[in-house]
Design a protein around this motif. Sequence first.
Motif, PDB file in Angstrom:
ATOM      1  N   VAL A  29       0.840  -1.199   0.000  1.00 45.64           N
ATOM      2  CA  VAL A  29       0.000   0.000   0.000  1.00 45.64           C
ATOM      3  C   VAL A  29       0.872   1.245   0.000  1.00 45.64           C
ATOM      4  N   ARG A  30       1.941   1.218   0.775  1.00 42.94           N
ATOM      5  CA  ARG A  30       2.828   2.375   0.874  1.00 42.94           C
ATOM      6  C   ARG A  30       3.438   2.721  -0.483  1.00 42.94           C
ATOM      7  N   TYR A  31       3.809   1.689  -1.253  1.00 45.15           N
ATOM      8  CA  TYR A  31       4.483   1.933  -2.521  1.00 45.15           C
ATOM      9  C   TYR A  31       3.526   2.103  -3.707  1.00 45.15           C
ATOM     10  N   LEU A  32       2.310   1.572  -3.606  1.00 45.39           N
ATOM     11  CA  LEU A  32       1.434   1.541  -4.776  1.00 45.39           C
ATOM     12  C   LEU A  32       0.184   2.403  -4.683  1.00 45.39           C
ATOM     13  N   ALA A  33      -0.396   2.559  -3.502  1.00 50.02           N
ATOM     14  CA  ALA A  33      -1.699   3.217  -3.406  1.00 50.02           C
ATOM     15  C   ALA A  33      -1.661   4.637  -3.954  1.00 50.02           C
ATOM     16  N   ALA A  34      -0.631   5.403  -3.612  1.00 52.95           N
ATOM     17  CA  ALA A  34      -0.556   6.782  -4.103  1.00 52.95           C
ATOM     18  C   ALA A  34      -0.509   6.821  -5.627  1.00 52.95           C
ATOM     19  N   ARG A  35       0.253   5.895  -6.236  1.00 50.49           N
ATOM     20  CA  ARG A  35       0.326   5.813  -7.697  1.00 50.49           C
ATOM     21  C   ARG A  35      -1.036   5.454  -8.288  1.00 50.49           C
ATOM     22  N   PHE A  36      -1.725   4.519  -7.654  1.00 49.78           N
ATOM     23  CA  PHE A  36      -3.032   4.108  -8.165  1.00 49.78           C
ATOM     24  C   PHE A  36      -4.036   5.255  -8.082  1.00 49.78           C
ATOM     25  N   PHE A  37      -4.028   5.986  -6.973  1.00 50.01           N
ATOM     26  CA  PHE A  37      -4.978   7.092  -6.828  1.00 50.01           C
ATOM     27  C   PHE A  37      -4.640   8.227  -7.788  1.00 50.01           C
ATOM     28  N   ALA A  38      -3.348   8.467  -8.000  1.00 53.26           N
ATOM     29  CA  ALA A  38      -2.949   9.484  -8.977  1.00 53.26           C
ATOM     30  C   ALA A  38      -3.375   9.064 -10.383  1.00 53.26           C
ATOM     31  N   ALA A  39      -3.246   7.782 -10.684  1.00 49.62           N
ATOM     32  CA  ALA A  39      -3.698   7.282 -11.986  1.00 49.62           C
ATOM     33  C   ALA A  39      -5.213   7.434 -12.118  1.00 49.62           C
TER      34      ALA A  39
ATOM     35  N   GLU B 170      -6.856   6.210   3.503  1.00 47.01           N
ATOM     36  CA  GLU B 170      -7.635   7.453   3.456  1.00 47.01           C
ATOM     37  C   GLU B 170      -6.720   8.671   3.384  1.00 47.01           C
ATOM     38  N   ALA B 171      -5.579   8.623   4.071  1.00 47.05           N
ATOM     39  CA  ALA B 171      -4.628   9.735   4.003  1.00 47.05           C
ATOM     40  C   ALA B 171      -4.054   9.871   2.602  1.00 47.05           C
ATOM     41  N   LEU B 172      -3.722   8.753   1.965  1.00 48.44           N
ATOM     42  CA  LEU B 172      -3.197   8.781   0.602  1.00 48.44           C
ATOM     43  C   LEU B 172      -4.262   9.241  -0.379  1.00 48.44           C
ATOM     44  N   LEU B 173      -5.487   8.841  -0.130  1.00 51.19           N
ATOM     45  CA  LEU B 173      -6.595   9.251  -0.992  1.00 51.19           C
ATOM     46  C   LEU B 173      -6.803  10.762  -0.911  1.00 51.19           C
ATOM     47  N   GLN B 174      -6.740  11.289   0.303  1.00 59.06           N
ATOM     48  CA  GLN B 174      -6.893  12.733   0.486  1.00 59.06           C
ATOM     49  C   GLN B 174      -5.763  13.497  -0.202  1.00 59.06           C
ATOM     50  N   ALA B 175      -4.541  12.991  -0.076  1.00 56.13           N
ATOM     51  CA  ALA B 175      -3.394  13.658  -0.695  1.00 56.13           C
ATOM     52  C   ALA B 175      -3.503  13.680  -2.218  1.00 56.13           C
ATOM     53  N   SER B 176      -4.193  12.701  -2.779  1.00 57.19           N
ATOM     54  CA  SER B 176      -4.342  12.630  -4.234  1.00 57.19           C
ATOM     55  C   SER B 176      -5.489  13.492  -4.747  1.00 57.19           C
ATOM     56  N   GLY B 177      -6.284  14.041  -3.828  1.00 57.14           N
ATOM     57  CA  GLY B 177      -7.449  14.829  -4.229  1.00 57.14           C
ATOM     58  C   GLY B 177      -8.623  13.987  -4.676  1.00 57.14           C
ATOM     59  N   MET B 178      -8.614  12.682  -4.345  1.00 60.71           N
ATOM     60  CA  MET B 178      -9.667  11.777  -4.809  1.00 60.71           C
ATOM     61  C   MET B 178     -10.622  11.353  -3.700  1.00 60.71           C
ATOM     62  N   THR B 179     -10.566  12.004  -2.537  1.00 58.63           N
ATOM     63  CA  THR B 179     -11.512  11.687  -1.464  1.00 58.63           C
ATOM     64  C   THR B 179     -12.937  11.886  -1.968  1.00 58.63           C
ATOM     65  N   GLY B 180     -13.775  10.889  -1.733  1.00 59.39           N
ATOM     66  CA  GLY B 180     -15.157  10.976  -2.187  1.00 59.39           C
ATOM     67  C   GLY B 180     -15.351  10.524  -3.618  1.00 59.39           C
ATOM     68  N   ARG B 181     -14.265  10.298  -4.337  1.00 58.17           N
ATOM     69  CA  ARG B 181     -14.362   9.862  -5.734  1.00 58.17           C
ATOM     70  C   ARG B 181     -13.977   8.397  -5.915  1.00 58.17           C
ATOM     71  N   VAL B 182     -13.488   7.782  -4.860  1.00 59.01           N
ATOM     72  CA  VAL B 182     -13.171   6.354  -4.866  1.00 59.01           C
ATOM     73  C   VAL B 182     -13.967   5.702  -3.746  1.00 59.01           C
TER      74      VAL B 182
END
Length: 382
Positions: free
Chosen positions: A205-215, A241-253
């Motif tokens: 999750v640490r290495y991939l989640a941010a990339r997935f949410f950015a994608a 949830e922290a990574l999701l918020q950082a990606s600007g995708m909170t509420g969209r995933v």
Amino acid sequence: MQKDGQRRFALVAGEASGDLLAGLLLDGLRARWPDLQTVGIGGPRMLAHGFQSWWPQEKLAVRGYVEVLRHYAEIAGIRRQLKARLLREWAELFIGVDAPDFNLDLEAGLRSRGMKTVHFICPSIWAWRPERIEKVRAAADHVLCIFPFEPELLAEHGVAGSYVGHPLANVIPMAPDRAGARAAMGFAPDAQVVALLPGSRRSEVRYLAARFFAAAALMQKERPGVQFVAPIIPSLRAEVEALLQASGMTGRVKLLDGQSHAALAACDATLIASGTATLEAALFKRPMVIAYNMNALSWRLMQRKQLQPWVGLPNILCRDFVVPELLQEAATPEALAKATLAWLDAPEKTRALQQRFSELHVQLQRDTPTLCADAIQKVLEG
């Protein structure tokens, strides 16, 4: 031998995928021996069978050379304590479920003290680290194999094994209920849905989640109607949830606690971490983009021992790049987004892939719980 007429087996499953496989194994064992006691280390599916977990399963869910080194002292300590307790309190049989780096050494130690041992899932000696076969020979009285070519390969090295089919091939329906899964999640029947599966381990999750949410953000920018669902391990929700918020995708995933099968049933395509989940996606007949990213040193060490050009299980089993693999530096958000959207625009290619995955599904279907129980009974009687 039994103790006071009571069968007692010990099992260790080190992560979520192992817990799933062990839960299915326990179906067969309890059907064969209804009063069976089971102890060791496991997760929620095992606990549902009355399994007693002496340590939290999450303690073992670490992947990659560098990551394992960071946690080595704690993991080695758990293994020492577990071995001592099993020898002190007695178990008739030990079954190591996957997690070979933890289980093979433990099995060898228990076997040298007279305990019967079984390893469930042949380590991927055909993909990388072929030297591991020596550890398997020392560790296991018998190996339960989930791919049909593995018993013959083991026999060449003097290791007994049985093909028991892949348990997931019987759990996952040949024709998943896409409409029902979508309705349960509130997705429209004609919506384009992408499932994001960044892995079940904290390190993944640490290495991939941010990339997935950015994608996902890039996909939604290019195609606003695309919707996203991400099944996550409940214990990792705060990090996700922290990574999701950082990606600007909170509420969209749409985040799900577990329920990876529901997400795969509902989606049109999935962006997914390399591992057992990719085979699950193939059994759900879903087009996918396989991604992986890990510590750079771990990656270099792993590459040196890789025997095949493929990393993802669907590609290994099909002996071809039937789905794209974007690994390490190639796993950029831009590349991940482009490859995933390409599946949504390729219905004919998707249908051809689904046919290939259906054929694979049939090859892997067996009465796995019963075949496992048959093999284990022979070990006990041998």
